[in-house]
Design an enzyme around this catalytic site. Sequence first.
Site, PDB file in Angstrom:
ATOM      1  N   LYS A   9       0.844  -1.207   0.000  1.00  0.00           N
ATOM      2  CA  LYS A   9       0.000   0.000   0.000  1.00  0.00           C
ATOM      3  C   LYS A   9       0.876   1.253   0.000  1.00  0.00           C
ATOM      4  O   LYS A   9       2.077   1.181   0.296  1.00  0.00           O
ATOM      5  CB  LYS A   9      -0.925  -0.024   1.218  1.00  0.00           C
ATOM      6  N   TYR A  60      16.391  30.840   6.548  1.00  0.00           N
ATOM      7  CA  TYR A  60      15.183  31.610   6.863  1.00  0.00           C
ATOM      8  C   TYR A  60      15.100  31.923   8.352  1.00  0.00           C
ATOM      9  O   TYR A  60      15.430  31.082   9.191  1.00  0.00           O
ATOM     10  CB  TYR A  60      13.937  30.807   6.490  1.00  0.00           C
TER      11      TYR A  60
HETATM   12  C1  LIG Z   1      -0.430  -1.919   6.813  1.00  0.00           C
HETATM   13  C2  LIG Z   1      -1.022  -3.225   7.241  1.00  0.00           C
HETATM   14  C3  LIG Z   1      -0.213  -4.350   7.421  1.00  0.00           C
HETATM   15  C4  LIG Z   1       1.312  -4.308   7.358  1.00  0.00           C
HETATM   16  O1  LIG Z   1       1.794  -3.757   8.581  1.00  0.00           O
HETATM   17  P1  LIG Z   1       3.365  -3.623   8.872  1.00  0.00           P
HETATM   18  O2  LIG Z   1       3.429  -3.098  10.261  1.00  0.00           O
HETATM   19  O3  LIG Z   1       3.895  -2.642   7.886  1.00  0.00           O
HETATM   20  O4  LIG Z   1       3.958  -4.971   8.706  1.00  0.00           O
HETATM   21  C5  LIG Z   1      -0.831  -5.566   7.678  1.00  0.00           C
HETATM   22  N1  LIG Z   1      -2.184  -5.640   7.797  1.00  0.00           N
HETATM   23  C6  LIG Z   1      -2.984  -4.561   7.687  1.00  0.00           C
HETATM   24  C7  LIG Z   1      -4.459  -4.714   7.849  1.00  0.00           C
HETATM   25  C8  LIG Z   1      -2.440  -3.313   7.426  1.00  0.00           C
HETATM   26  O5  LIG Z   1      -3.234  -2.248   7.328  1.00  0.00           O
END
Ligand SMILES: *Cc1c(COP(=O)(O)O)cnc(C)c1O
Length: 360
Positions: free
Chosen positions: A37, A252
């Site tokens: 994702k 800045y």
């Molecule tokens: C993002 C996510 C993961 C992966 O989590 P990590 O901590 O990056 O391993 C697994 N399951 C769900 C439902 C998630 O939203």
Amino acid sequence: MASHRYARALIDLQAFRSNLALARRCAGGRAVYAVVKADAYGHGMATIAGAAEAADGFCVADLDEGLQLRALVPERPIVVLQGAHDRAGMAAAAEAALTLVLHTPEQVAGFMETRRPGATTPQPWLELDSGMHRLGLDSAALAAAKAELEAQGFSPVVMTHFACADTPEASLHQQQRAAAAALGAPSSACNSAALLASDVTGDQIVRPGIMLYGGASLAEQTPEALGLAPVMTLTSRILAVRTVPAGDSVGYGAGWVAPRESHIATVALGYGDGYPRTLPPGTPVLTAAGIAPLVGRISMDSLTIDITDLPSVALGDRVTLWGKGLPVDQLAAALGTIGYELLTRLGPRVPRVVEDPDHG
Ligand SMILES: *Cc1c(COP(=O)(O)O)cnc(C)c1O
């Protein structure tokens, strides 16, 4: 088009493959679905999916990400963690053979109205809210949905997500683990932290994300100690070097005043690239000669470092902002956040440059 930009995020696919292999070892014989994702945690979804030959499937957050990934990965399962929001979404998911997570009663009803079991219909996933209270059905609603789906000929996978997998001793984690263990096959619960803490309960499918990118997920152990390597190294080059007299300011708001005559290097990377403006003075930047501290305010396109004590550092030199030799989690900790946030906020202006010695 070749980029003339100094800033680049080097993506080490050998490190990615090695992290994925470690996830596979932790998973035993279970299926490993790589979580890609948010553009593969900022690394580039197409690049990462292309290097994830060893993943049995993938997880993405939403339908748009799922459709984008389906174009790259024609065969393997793709789980859409937030599911579809309406009938058009259900139809698009069906068309692309995406696996939908159903986490509300409305999604369960919508799915049953629009889908029939068939050779090309992926089994739905039902999400149990085992205590995180973010997404998912309570146990009564889940049991009812599971029975209804089974009556229609589906065999849903039951999943849940842990709130405290990074601190496995937490009482909420113990409670969620017990609920996960009671899910019955087939099921999916573990993220990176749970997988690395050898906390795999009844899972048939594990869902590692951050560990594949070499980021920290456990409070007590560094990725390095666990045998994980950073996949992304954010680098740029020195765009200008100048001598600033004692008492003059840099940047800045005249935010930093040279306490002595200082050599200041300006690096071509700023908050417009996703390097957080709130990083404090003294934040380490890695040069070929060692660590130089950040001084002055971070600008949109540049930042300044003090190289007075590093006389060999020169105009045009490459520096590392995070990655190999400088863990992103160290910078994140200074901001009270986690490596995940810095990685996913890296801007589109920074070219992702793939390094893949194994695969020409
Ligand atoms: C993002 C996510 C993961 C992966 O989590 P990590 O901590 O990056 O391993 C697994 N399951 C769900 C439902 C998630 O939203």
